[in-house]
Design a protein around this motif. Sequence first.
Motif, short mmCIF file in Angstrom:
data_model
loop_
_atom_site.label_atom_id
_atom_site.label_comp_id
_atom_site.label_asym_id
_atom_site.label_seq_id
_atom_site.Cartn_x
_atom_site.Cartn_y
_atom_site.Cartn_z
N ASN A 43 11.27 -31.06 -2.46
CA ASN A 43 11.73 -31.15 -1.06
C ASN A 43 11.60 -29.84 -0.29
O ASN A 43 11.62 -29.83 0.93
CB ASN A 43 13.18 -31.63 -1.01
CG ASN A 43 13.31 -33.07 -1.46
OD1 ASN A 43 12.36 -33.85 -1.39
ND2 ASN A 43 14.49 -33.42 -1.94
N ASN A 44 11.49 -28.73 -1.01
CA ASN A 44 11.34 -27.42 -0.37
C ASN A 44 9.88 -26.95 -0.35
O ASN A 44 9.62 -25.77 -0.12
CB ASN A 44 12.21 -26.38 -1.09
CG ASN A 44 13.68 -26.73 -1.00
OD1 ASN A 44 14.18 -27.05 0.08
ND2 ASN A 44 14.37 -26.70 -2.12
N LYS A 45 8.97 -27.87 -0.64
CA LYS A 45 7.52 -27.61 -0.66
C LYS A 45 7.10 -26.63 -1.74
O LYS A 45 6.06 -25.98 -1.65
CB LYS A 45 7.01 -27.17 0.71
CG LYS A 45 7.16 -28.24 1.76
CD LYS A 45 6.42 -27.90 3.01
CE LYS A 45 6.59 -29.06 4.00
NZ LYS A 45 5.91 -28.85 5.24
N ARG A 46 7.91 -26.50 -2.79
CA ARG A 46 7.53 -25.69 -3.94
C ARG A 46 6.69 -26.55 -4.88
O ARG A 46 6.98 -27.72 -5.09
CB ARG A 46 8.76 -25.17 -4.67
CG ARG A 46 9.43 -24.01 -3.96
CD ARG A 46 10.47 -23.35 -4.83
NE ARG A 46 11.54 -24.26 -5.17
CZ ARG A 46 12.71 -24.34 -4.55
NH1 ARG A 46 12.97 -23.53 -3.55
NH2 ARG A 46 13.62 -25.20 -4.92
N VAL A 47 5.66 -25.94 -5.45
CA VAL A 47 4.78 -26.65 -6.38
C VAL A 47 5.48 -26.81 -7.72
O VAL A 47 5.87 -25.82 -8.34
CB VAL A 47 3.44 -25.91 -6.55
CG1 VAL A 47 2.56 -26.61 -7.58
CG2 VAL A 47 2.72 -25.82 -5.20
N ILE A 48 5.62 -28.06 -8.15
CA ILE A 48 6.27 -28.35 -9.44
C ILE A 48 5.34 -29.06 -10.41
O ILE A 48 5.68 -29.23 -11.58
CB ILE A 48 7.56 -29.18 -9.24
CG1 ILE A 48 7.25 -30.49 -8.50
CG2 ILE A 48 8.61 -28.36 -8.51
CD1 ILE A 48 8.42 -31.45 -8.42
N GLY A 49 4.17 -29.46 -9.91
CA GLY A 49 3.22 -30.16 -10.78
C GLY A 49 1.88 -30.31 -10.10
O GLY A 49 1.67 -29.87 -8.97
N LEU A 114 4.08 -24.02 -1.35
CA LEU A 114 2.68 -24.38 -1.15
C LEU A 114 2.16 -23.91 0.20
O LEU A 114 2.77 -24.19 1.23
CB LEU A 114 2.52 -25.90 -1.27
CG LEU A 114 1.10 -26.42 -1.12
CD1 LEU A 114 0.25 -26.00 -2.32
CD2 LEU A 114 1.10 -27.94 -0.98
N MET A 115 1.02 -23.23 0.18
CA MET A 115 0.33 -22.81 1.40
C MET A 115 -0.92 -23.66 1.63
O MET A 115 -1.40 -23.78 2.75
CB MET A 115 -0.07 -21.35 1.31
CG MET A 115 1.11 -20.40 1.25
SD MET A 115 0.57 -18.68 1.12
CE MET A 115 -0.15 -18.44 2.73
N GLY A 116 -1.47 -24.20 0.54
CA GLY A 116 -2.69 -24.98 0.62
C GLY A 116 -3.32 -25.09 -0.76
O GLY A 116 -2.64 -24.86 -1.77
N VAL A 117 -4.60 -25.43 -0.80
CA VAL A 117 -5.34 -25.49 -2.05
C VAL A 117 -6.68 -24.81 -1.85
O VAL A 117 -7.19 -24.71 -0.74
CB VAL A 117 -5.55 -26.94 -2.56
CG1 VAL A 117 -4.23 -27.61 -2.89
CG2 VAL A 117 -6.35 -27.78 -1.57
N ILE A 118 -7.25 -24.36 -2.96
CA ILE A 118 -8.61 -23.80 -2.94
C ILE A 118 -9.42 -24.58 -3.97
O ILE A 118 -9.01 -24.75 -5.11
CB ILE A 118 -8.63 -22.27 -3.21
CG1 ILE A 118 -10.03 -21.69 -3.01
CG2 ILE A 118 -8.09 -21.90 -4.56
CD1 ILE A 118 -10.25 -21.06 -1.70
N SER A 119 -10.56 -25.10 -3.54
CA SER A 119 -11.40 -25.93 -4.41
C SER A 119 -12.69 -25.19 -4.75
O SER A 119 -13.00 -24.15 -4.16
CB SER A 119 -11.75 -27.24 -3.69
OG SER A 119 -12.62 -26.96 -2.59
N ARG A 120 -13.43 -25.75 -5.68
CA ARG A 120 -14.73 -25.17 -6.01
C ARG A 120 -15.63 -25.14 -4.78
O ARG A 120 -16.37 -24.18 -4.57
CB ARG A 120 -15.41 -25.98 -7.12
CG ARG A 120 -14.80 -25.75 -8.47
CD ARG A 120 -15.53 -26.54 -9.53
NE ARG A 120 -14.89 -26.33 -10.84
CZ ARG A 120 -15.12 -27.06 -11.89
NH1 ARG A 120 -15.98 -28.07 -11.82
NH2 ARG A 120 -14.51 -26.82 -13.03
N ALA A 121 -15.56 -26.17 -3.96
CA ALA A 121 -16.38 -26.22 -2.74
C ALA A 121 -15.99 -25.08 -1.80
O ALA A 121 -16.86 -24.44 -1.20
CB ALA A 121 -16.24 -27.57 -2.05
#
Length: 142
Positions: A43-49, A114-121
Amino acid sequence: MQSIKVADYLNHRPVTFTVEMRIESAVEKLLQSAQSGGPVIDNNKRVIGFLSEQDCLRKMLEATYQNESHSVVGDVMTANPVCVSPHDSIVQIADKMTVNKPKLYPVVGEEGVLMGVISRANVLLAIDKHLHDAYASGHRFV
């Protein structure tokens, strides 16, 4: 090239999941987003999984054999996934991606938010842009 940072190329609006979300709903989100997986947040936008297509595929296949599914994301996600910082070097992330399985890393700021994600692309785009800029400015690579 070490100066190219994750923050400059991350996807700020990734698909995310919650632990109580049904697998079928998570699969729909993955298919619509064309992401290979995504962070599971609290709920706090922390990455848990982290939930991958492979995680979903296993559960969906199992559900077809049983003709029912009662699974939620929390049942199949990888807990405490490897995350990266927005200050990490694209080159370091590229090195990780050549030997490790994740195709996509959650990018977290302070306190695991979480700020976002970074992918191989995203990483390929960063390296390609850097190389094109270097060629245009006359730098040569030996």
